[in-house]
Design a protein around this motif. Structure first.
Motif, short mmCIF file in Angstrom:
data_model
loop_
_atom_site.label_atom_id
_atom_site.label_comp_id
_atom_site.label_asym_id
_atom_site.label_seq_id
_atom_site.Cartn_x
_atom_site.Cartn_y
_atom_site.Cartn_z
N ALA A 298 1.07 -1.44 -0.04
CA ALA A 298 0.12 0.16 -0.34
C ALA A 298 1.02 1.40 0.23
CB ALA A 298 -1.23 0.59 1.01
N ILE A 299 0.50 2.53 -1.12
CA ILE A 299 1.29 3.60 -0.45
C ILE A 299 0.37 4.24 -0.91
CG2 ILE A 299 2.50 5.07 -2.12
CD1 ILE A 299 3.66 2.23 -3.81
N VAL A 300 0.03 5.78 -0.23
CA VAL A 300 -0.39 6.49 0.42
C VAL A 300 -0.47 7.37 -0.67
CG1 VAL A 300 -0.80 8.83 1.08
CG2 VAL A 300 -0.46 6.82 3.05
N CYS A 301 -1.91 7.70 -1.45
CA CYS A 301 -2.28 9.00 -2.69
C CYS A 301 -2.96 9.51 -2.35
CB CYS A 301 -1.42 8.10 -4.06
SG CYS A 301 -2.52 8.61 -5.46
N GLN A 302 -3.19 10.76 -2.29
CA GLN A 302 -4.36 11.77 -1.89
C GLN A 302 -4.96 11.51 -3.72
OE1 GLN A 302 -3.19 14.32 -0.08
NE2 GLN A 302 -1.53 12.86 1.03
N ALA A 303 -6.07 12.13 -3.30
CA ALA A 303 -7.51 12.50 -4.35
C ALA A 303 -6.28 13.67 -5.82
CB ALA A 303 -8.03 12.70 -4.33
N ASP A 304 -5.47 14.54 -5.23
CA ASP A 304 -4.76 15.39 -5.81
C ASP A 304 -4.31 15.30 -6.51
OD1 ASP A 304 -6.67 17.49 -5.60
OD2 ASP A 304 -5.66 18.45 -3.26
N GLU A 305 -2.95 13.92 -5.83
CA GLU A 305 -2.09 12.97 -6.47
C GLU A 305 -1.95 11.94 -7.19
OE1 GLU A 305 0.34 13.20 -2.07
OE2 GLU A 305 -0.59 11.71 -2.49
N ARG A 306 -3.32 11.71 -8.14
CA ARG A 306 -3.28 11.35 -9.07
C ARG A 306 -3.02 11.26 -10.53
NH1 ARG A 306 -4.53 6.24 -7.70
NH2 ARG A 306 -5.61 6.03 -8.66
N THR A 307 -2.89 12.41 -10.21
CA THR A 307 -2.04 12.60 -11.98
C THR A 307 -0.54 12.65 -11.73
OG1 THR A 307 -1.92 15.01 -11.31
CG2 THR A 307 -4.15 13.57 -12.22
N LEU A 308 0.17 11.78 -11.25
CA LEU A 308 1.28 12.38 -10.98
C LEU A 308 1.88 10.83 -11.31
CD1 LEU A 308 2.16 13.25 -6.88
CD2 LEU A 308 2.08 14.55 -8.91
N PRO A 309 2.97 11.00 -12.43
CA PRO A 309 3.81 9.39 -12.43
C PRO A 309 3.22 8.52 -12.07
CG PRO A 309 5.22 11.40 -12.74
CD PRO A 309 3.90 12.13 -11.93
N ASP A 310 4.41 8.23 -10.24
CA ASP A 310 4.59 7.42 -10.04
C ASP A 310 3.31 7.43 -8.75
OD1 ASP A 310 4.97 9.19 -8.09
OD2 ASP A 310 6.46 8.51 -7.55
N ARG A 311 1.80 7.91 -9.26
CA ARG A 311 0.65 7.93 -8.27
C ARG A 311 -0.69 7.92 -9.20
NH1 ARG A 311 2.81 11.86 -3.84
NH2 ARG A 311 5.01 11.56 -4.90
#
Ligand SMILES: [Zn+2]
Length: 258
Positions: A93-106
């Protein structure tokens, strides 16, 4: 802060091993200090969430060699997933928030591809999945403080939260590390905390800092929810930037409705 909340969130269902990989990055010692502090705090409480973190030294020089000036470490999440798989994990599991869903490693592609690749390489089913993909940091802190799923008092929860760290460039004051108050990590953290009624000390006022002004410049590009959260935080902190931020978002809204 994100990973600690993520660990509690997942642990309400199943036992989860918190893994800390030493990457040799700039703020590693502050993170380790915080983790040890939290481990100690929780060891004194009669909780069914005994936090005992594991450490990996396998990636020790990576961050030192490749950390960029904005604290980004290329391919970090992939390496963390590989290291967890090396230790036998099949659900990572890796934390990934709504606003980060466009980042290449998320983004969704990253989670799918890394799951496929690790399953192939380790010849078993391995899944890498995001935690909190629908939430932002304010939601995460709110869950941690409010949920009935944790056997911790409100004050214990606050103590755990404030023991965590986020700063990319901590400064030393009186031989103690303090969060700078002028980096993106400090700003995002301070927004989530103040929206949940919590404040803490930074080396400088984070809501008046250069980084707060930079966020103001970027505000128009954010989701409506994130704009509201930022404006609310500026209001609650009494920041001189509040009125400007409010006007900016209202102007944008009236432009959109035309
Ligand atoms: Zn900082």
């Amino acid at each position: 802060m994100d990973s600690i909340i993520g660990w509690f969130y997942l642990s309400t269902n199943n036992p989860v091993v918190p893994l800390y990989a030493r990457l040799g990055h700039r703020y590693q010692s502050q993170e380790l200090e915080a983790l040890e502090h939290i481990q100690h705090l929780l060891s004194l409480l009669p909780t069914r969430f005994p936090f005992k973190f594991e450490q990996s030294m396998a990636l020790g020089a990576y961050g030192k060699n490749y950390e960029q000036s904005d604290a980004n470490i290329p391919a970090r999440n992939l390496l963390l997933a590989v290291e967890a798989a090396n230790r036998g994990a099949t659900e990572i599991a890796i934390v990934c928030q709504a606003d980060e869903r466009t980042l290449p490693d998320r983004n969704e592609m990253f989670f799918k591809r890394s799951s496929d690749l690790l399953s192939q390489l380790y010849e078993k089913h391995v899944r890498v999945s995001p935690v909190f993909q629908e939430w932002d940091k304010t939601d995460m802190v709110n869950w941690f403080l409010d949920t009935h799923d944790l056997d911790l008092s409100y004050q214990d929860r606050v103590n755990v939260l404030l023991a965590t760290t986020a700063c990319y460039q901590p400064v030393e004051i009186d031989k103690k590390h303090q969060q700078c108050g002028n980096c993106p990590a400090c700003f995002r953290r301070a927004v989530a905390l103040i929206n949940n009624g919590l404040t803490e000390t930074y080396a400088q006022n984070v809501f008046e800092s250069d980084v707060a002004r930079e966020y103001l410049d970027k505000l128009g590009r954010y989701s409506v929810l994130r704009q509201k959260r930022t404006v609310m935080a500026l209001y609650k902190s009494g920041s001189s930037l509040y009125k400007q931020a409010l006007k900016l978002t209202q102007d944008q809204r009236s432009l959109e409705s035309r």
